[in-house]
Design a protein around this motif. Structure first.
Motif, PDB file in Angstrom:
ATOM      1  N   ILE A 180       0.853  -1.183   0.000  1.00 23.24           N
ATOM      2  CA  ILE A 180       0.000   0.000   0.000  1.00 23.24           C
ATOM      3  C   ILE A 180       0.889   1.233   0.000  1.00 23.24           C
ATOM      4  CG2 ILE A 180      -0.267  -0.208   2.518  1.00 23.24           C
ATOM      5  CD1 ILE A 180      -3.005   1.182   2.201  1.00 23.24           C
ATOM      6  N   HIS A 181       0.544   2.181  -0.846  1.00 25.08           N
ATOM      7  CA  HIS A 181       1.333   3.405  -0.980  1.00 25.08           C
ATOM      8  C   HIS A 181       0.458   4.610  -0.696  1.00 25.08           C
ATOM      9  CE1 HIS A 181       4.531   1.076  -2.904  1.00 25.08           C
ATOM     10  NE2 HIS A 181       3.588   0.483  -3.600  1.00 25.08           N
ATOM     11  N   GLN A 182       0.991   5.517   0.076  1.00 25.02           N
ATOM     12  CA  GLN A 182       0.302   6.768   0.365  1.00 25.02           C
ATOM     13  C   GLN A 182       1.251   7.914   0.048  1.00 25.02           C
ATOM     14  OE1 GLN A 182      -1.532   5.946   4.576  1.00 25.02           O
ATOM     15  NE2 GLN A 182      -2.122   8.021   3.944  1.00 25.02           N
ATOM     16  N   TRP A 183       0.681   8.987  -0.507  1.00 22.08           N
ATOM     17  CA  TRP A 183       1.510  10.178  -0.700  1.00 22.08           C
ATOM     18  C   TRP A 183       0.638  11.419  -0.734  1.00 22.08           C
ATOM     19  CZ3 TRP A 183       0.533   6.629  -4.485  1.00 22.08           C
ATOM     20  CH2 TRP A 183      -0.072   7.077  -5.668  1.00 22.08           C
ATOM     21  N   PRO A 184       1.238  12.576  -0.354  1.00 22.41           N
ATOM     22  CA  PRO A 184       2.615  12.718   0.096  1.00 22.41           C
ATOM     23  C   PRO A 184       2.785  12.254   1.544  1.00 22.41           C
ATOM     24  CG  PRO A 184       1.494  14.806   0.237  1.00 22.41           C
ATOM     25  CD  PRO A 184       0.507  13.852  -0.384  1.00 22.41           C
ATOM     26  N   ALA A 185       3.998  12.186   2.009  1.00 18.85           N
ATOM     27  CA  ALA A 185       4.267  11.784   3.386  1.00 18.85           C
ATOM     28  C   ALA A 185       3.975  12.920   4.345  1.00 18.85           C
ATOM     29  CB  ALA A 185       5.717  11.328   3.537  1.00 18.85           C
ATOM     30  N   THR A 186       4.299  14.118   3.965  1.00 25.66           N
ATOM     31  CA  THR A 186       3.997  15.299   4.770  1.00 25.66           C
ATOM     32  C   THR A 186       3.469  16.395   3.866  1.00 25.66           C
ATOM     33  OG1 THR A 186       6.245  16.161   4.551  1.00 25.66           O
ATOM     34  CG2 THR A 186       5.788  14.790   6.464  1.00 25.66           C
ATOM     35  N   LEU A 187       2.643  17.251   4.455  1.00 27.32           N
ATOM     36  CA  LEU A 187       2.018  18.318   3.674  1.00 27.32           C
ATOM     37  C   LEU A 187       1.703  19.474   4.603  1.00 27.32           C
ATOM     38  CD1 LEU A 187       1.007  18.912   0.797  1.00 27.32           C
ATOM     39  CD2 LEU A 187      -1.197  17.921   1.468  1.00 27.32           C
ATOM     40  N   VAL A 188       2.074  20.674   4.199  1.00 26.46           N
ATOM     41  CA  VAL A 188       1.740  21.886   4.934  1.00 26.46           C
ATOM     42  C   VAL A 188       0.909  22.755   4.008  1.00 26.46           C
ATOM     43  CG1 VAL A 188       2.629  23.893   6.151  1.00 26.46           C
ATOM     44  CG2 VAL A 188       3.895  21.738   6.226  1.00 26.46           C
ATOM     45  N   GLN A 189      -0.306  23.063   4.454  1.00 31.28           N
ATOM     46  CA  GLN A 189      -1.234  23.787   3.612  1.00 31.28           C
ATOM     47  C   GLN A 189      -1.842  24.967   4.369  1.00 31.28           C
ATOM     48  OE1 GLN A 189      -0.606  22.499   0.460  1.00 31.28           O
ATOM     49  NE2 GLN A 189      -2.814  22.319   0.065  1.00 31.28           N
ATOM     50  N   PRO A 190      -2.130  26.067   3.677  1.00 25.60           N
ATOM     51  CA  PRO A 190      -2.818  27.186   4.342  1.00 25.60           C
ATOM     52  C   PRO A 190      -4.307  26.899   4.485  1.00 25.60           C
ATOM     53  CG  PRO A 190      -2.369  27.724   2.052  1.00 25.60           C
ATOM     54  CD  PRO A 190      -1.731  26.402   2.305  1.00 25.60           C
ATOM     55  N   VAL A 191      -4.912  27.519   5.485  1.00 31.93           N
ATOM     56  CA  VAL A 191      -6.360  27.417   5.662  1.00 31.93           C
ATOM     57  C   VAL A 191      -7.064  27.872   4.377  1.00 31.93           C
ATOM     58  CG1 VAL A 191      -8.337  28.399   6.893  1.00 31.93           C
ATOM     59  CG2 VAL A 191      -6.310  27.740   8.155  1.00 31.93           C
ATOM     60  N   GLY A 192      -8.092  27.127   3.996  1.00 29.21           N
ATOM     61  CA  GLY A 192      -8.867  27.503   2.823  1.00 29.21           C
ATOM     62  C   GLY A 192      -8.363  26.927   1.516  1.00 29.21           C
ATOM     63  N   SER A 193      -7.217  26.255   1.552  1.00 30.21           N
ATOM     64  CA  SER A 193      -6.670  25.672   0.328  1.00 30.21           C
ATOM     65  C   SER A 193      -7.277  24.280   0.097  1.00 30.21           C
ATOM     66  CB  SER A 193      -5.150  25.562   0.423  1.00 30.21           C
ATOM     67  OG  SER A 193      -4.784  24.693   1.467  1.00 30.21           O
ATOM     68  N   THR A 221       0.015  10.216   5.934  1.00 27.28           N
ATOM     69  CA  THR A 221       0.349  11.581   5.519  1.00 27.28           C
ATOM     70  C   THR A 221       0.141  12.492   6.719  1.00 27.28           C
ATOM     71  OG1 THR A 221      -0.318  11.280   3.209  1.00 27.28           O
ATOM     72  CG2 THR A 221      -0.296  13.532   4.062  1.00 27.28           C
ATOM     73  N   ARG A 222       1.191  13.223   7.072  1.00 24.78           N
ATOM     74  CA  ARG A 222       1.083  14.162   8.185  1.00 24.78           C
ATOM     75  C   ARG A 222       0.714  15.514   7.603  1.00 24.78           C
ATOM     76  NH1 ARG A 222       1.939  13.017  12.996  1.00 24.78           N
ATOM     77  NH2 ARG A 222       3.154  11.171  12.430  1.00 24.78           N
ATOM     78  N   LEU A 223      -0.494  15.998   7.915  1.00 28.11           N
ATOM     79  CA  LEU A 223      -1.032  17.230   7.354  1.00 28.11           C
ATOM     80  C   LEU A 223      -1.049  18.326   8.413  1.00 28.11           C
ATOM     81  CD1 LEU A 223      -2.517  18.809   5.097  1.00 28.11           C
ATOM     82  CD2 LEU A 223      -4.656  17.835   5.995  1.00 28.11           C
ATOM     83  N   SER A 224      -0.409  19.420   8.114  1.00 32.68           N
ATOM     84  CA  SER A 224      -0.412  20.582   8.994  1.00 32.68           C
ATOM     85  C   SER A 224      -1.087  21.734   8.271  1.00 32.68           C
ATOM     86  CB  SER A 224       1.018  20.986   9.372  1.00 32.68           C
ATOM     87  OG  SER A 224       1.662  19.941  10.064  1.00 32.68           O
ATOM     88  N   SER A 263      -6.065  19.368  10.529  1.00 38.53           N
ATOM     89  CA  SER A 263      -4.696  18.906  10.804  1.00 38.53           C
ATOM     90  C   SER A 263      -4.716  17.527  11.443  1.00 38.53           C
ATOM     91  CB  SER A 263      -3.993  19.880  11.758  1.00 38.53           C
ATOM     92  OG  SER A 263      -3.779  21.120  11.147  1.00 38.53           O
ATOM     93  N   GLY A 264      -3.718  16.729  11.097  1.00 42.03           N
ATOM     94  CA  GLY A 264      -3.641  15.397  11.703  1.00 42.03           C
ATOM     95  C   GLY A 264      -2.827  14.458  10.852  1.00 42.03           C
ATOM     96  N   PHE A 265      -2.852  13.219  11.257  1.00 44.06           N
ATOM     97  CA  PHE A 265      -2.126  12.149  10.570  1.00 44.06           C
ATOM     98  C   PHE A 265      -3.180  11.289   9.867  1.00 44.06           C
ATOM     99  CE2 PHE A 265       1.339   9.753   9.477  1.00 44.06           C
ATOM    100  CZ  PHE A 265       1.499   8.537  10.102  1.00 44.06           C
ATOM    101  N   TYR A 266      -3.122  11.257   8.554  1.00 46.31           N
ATOM    102  CA  TYR A 266      -4.125  10.559   7.754  1.00 46.31           C
ATOM    103  C   TYR A 266      -3.562   9.213   7.297  1.00 46.31           C
ATOM    104  CZ  TYR A 266      -6.984  14.720   7.753  1.00 46.31           C
ATOM    105  OH  TYR A 266      -7.770  15.776   8.150  1.00 46.31           O
ATOM    106  N   LEU A 267      -4.334   8.193   7.581  1.00 44.84           N
ATOM    107  CA  LEU A 267      -3.899   6.833   7.278  1.00 44.84           C
ATOM    108  C   LEU A 267      -4.900   6.145   6.362  1.00 44.84           C
ATOM    109  CD1 LEU A 267      -2.868   5.984  10.907  1.00 44.84           C
ATOM    110  CD2 LEU A 267      -1.309   5.850   8.980  1.00 44.84           C
ATOM    111  N   CYS A 268      -4.368   5.505   5.348  1.00 43.22           N
ATOM    112  CA  CYS A 268      -5.175   4.682   4.447  1.00 43.22           C
ATOM    113  C   CYS A 268      -4.939   3.219   4.828  1.00 43.22           C
ATOM    114  CB  CYS A 268      -4.755   4.944   3.011  1.00 43.22           C
ATOM    115  SG  CYS A 268      -5.639   3.999   1.755  1.00 43.22           S
ATOM    116  N   ALA A 269      -5.952   2.409   4.720  1.00 39.53           N
ATOM    117  CA  ALA A 269      -5.809   0.997   5.043  1.00 39.53           C
ATOM    118  C   ALA A 269      -6.613   0.155   4.068  1.00 39.53           C
ATOM    119  CB  ALA A 269      -6.262   0.725   6.466  1.00 39.53           C
ATOM    120  N   TRP A 270      -6.244  -1.122   3.929  1.00 37.07           N
ATOM    121  CA  TRP A 270      -6.976  -2.039   3.082  1.00 37.07           C
ATOM    122  C   TRP A 270      -7.186  -3.364   3.800  1.00 37.07           C
ATOM    123  CZ3 TRP A 270      -5.154  -6.816   1.520  1.00 37.07           C
ATOM    124  CH2 TRP A 270      -3.774  -7.050   1.683  1.00 37.07           C
ATOM    125  N   SER A 271      -8.215  -4.074   3.393  1.00 39.79           N
ATOM    126  CA  SER A 271      -8.464  -5.414   3.897  1.00 39.79           C
ATOM    127  C   SER A 271      -9.267  -6.180   2.861  1.00 39.79           C
ATOM    128  CB  SER A 271      -9.216  -5.389   5.226  1.00 39.79           C
ATOM    129  OG  SER A 271     -10.561  -4.980   5.040  1.00 39.79           O
TER     130      SER A 271
END
Lengths: 113, 112
Positions: B4-17, B107-110, B86-94
């Protein structure tokens, strides 16, 4: 609504000691999962417990399930520093069209040399 | 083997984007897919799950949305980000309830 409670939420223990983490859940479930999370990392699966009385062991960790008591335990034997992490239990249930997990809040374990 | 692949690993975004996080799974067919969010020092909250292409179920009302355009692709989006996103977003499969859900690296989103 299914509720999952873990205790303790924080655990500091010395190397070589034994301890147990408890996971209680509020409604009937047929599967219980344990995960480990290292700081800043994702979740790693440790155990899947499939039936009442199930016991699984891997190294210094042993997990058990009592579906009648709605309780699972994660026992740590002779703790070592490498076991420091946050441990989550998750209870499985059949949702609308999918099988879902409800997670506990996690137990942050610190093993002190 | 499955990955399983997730991207990006980290992301910094302004409010409203806007936001787009992507997750892909390899080595399996028709998996159940999940998006979770983990706030700092807290447990996991299920946001969305999908049992097939175009089938999305939402667990928590919010300004996020999810899509599954292909069998093994799951996308989390927002038109306008809030500080509370803001938070840590995780994707999972089963694929089987007798097996655990398998998580991506997250993905760590700030939000600034």
């Amino acid at each position: 609504e299914l509720k999952v409670e873990q205790n303790p939420l924080f655990l500091s223990m010395q190397e070589g000691k034994n301890y147990t983490i408890y996971c209680n859940y509020s409604t009937t479930s047929d599967r219980l999962y344990w995960y480990r999370q290292d700081p800043g990392k994702s979740l790693e699966s440790l155990f899947v417990l499939l039936s009442n009385g199930a016991v699984k062991q891997e190294g210094r960790l042993m997990a058990s399930l009592d579906t009648k008591a709605r309780l699972s335990t994660l026992h740590i034997t002779a703790a070592v520093h490498d076991l420091s992490a946050t441990y989550f239990c998750a209870v499985g249930f059949a949702g609308a069209g999918s099988y879902q997990l409800t997670f506990g809040k996690g137990t942050k374990l610190s093993v002190i040399p | 083997s499955q990955t399983i692949h997730q991207w990006p690993a980290t992301l910094v975004q302004p409010v409203g984007s806007p936001l787009s996080l992507e997750c892909t799974v390899e080595g399996t067919s028709n998996p159940n897919l999940y998006w979770y969010r983990q706030a700092a020092g807290r447990g996991l909250q299920l946001l969305f799950y999908s049992v097939g292409i175009g089938q999305i179920s939402s667990e928590v009302p919010q300004n996020l949305s999810a899509s599954r355009p292909q069998d093994r692709q799951f996308i989390l989006s927002s038109k306008k980000l809030l500080l509370s996103d803001s938070g840590f977003y995780l994707c999972a499969w089963s694929v089987d309830r007798d097996q655990p859900q398998h998580f991506g690296d997250g993905t760590r989103l700030s939000i600034l």
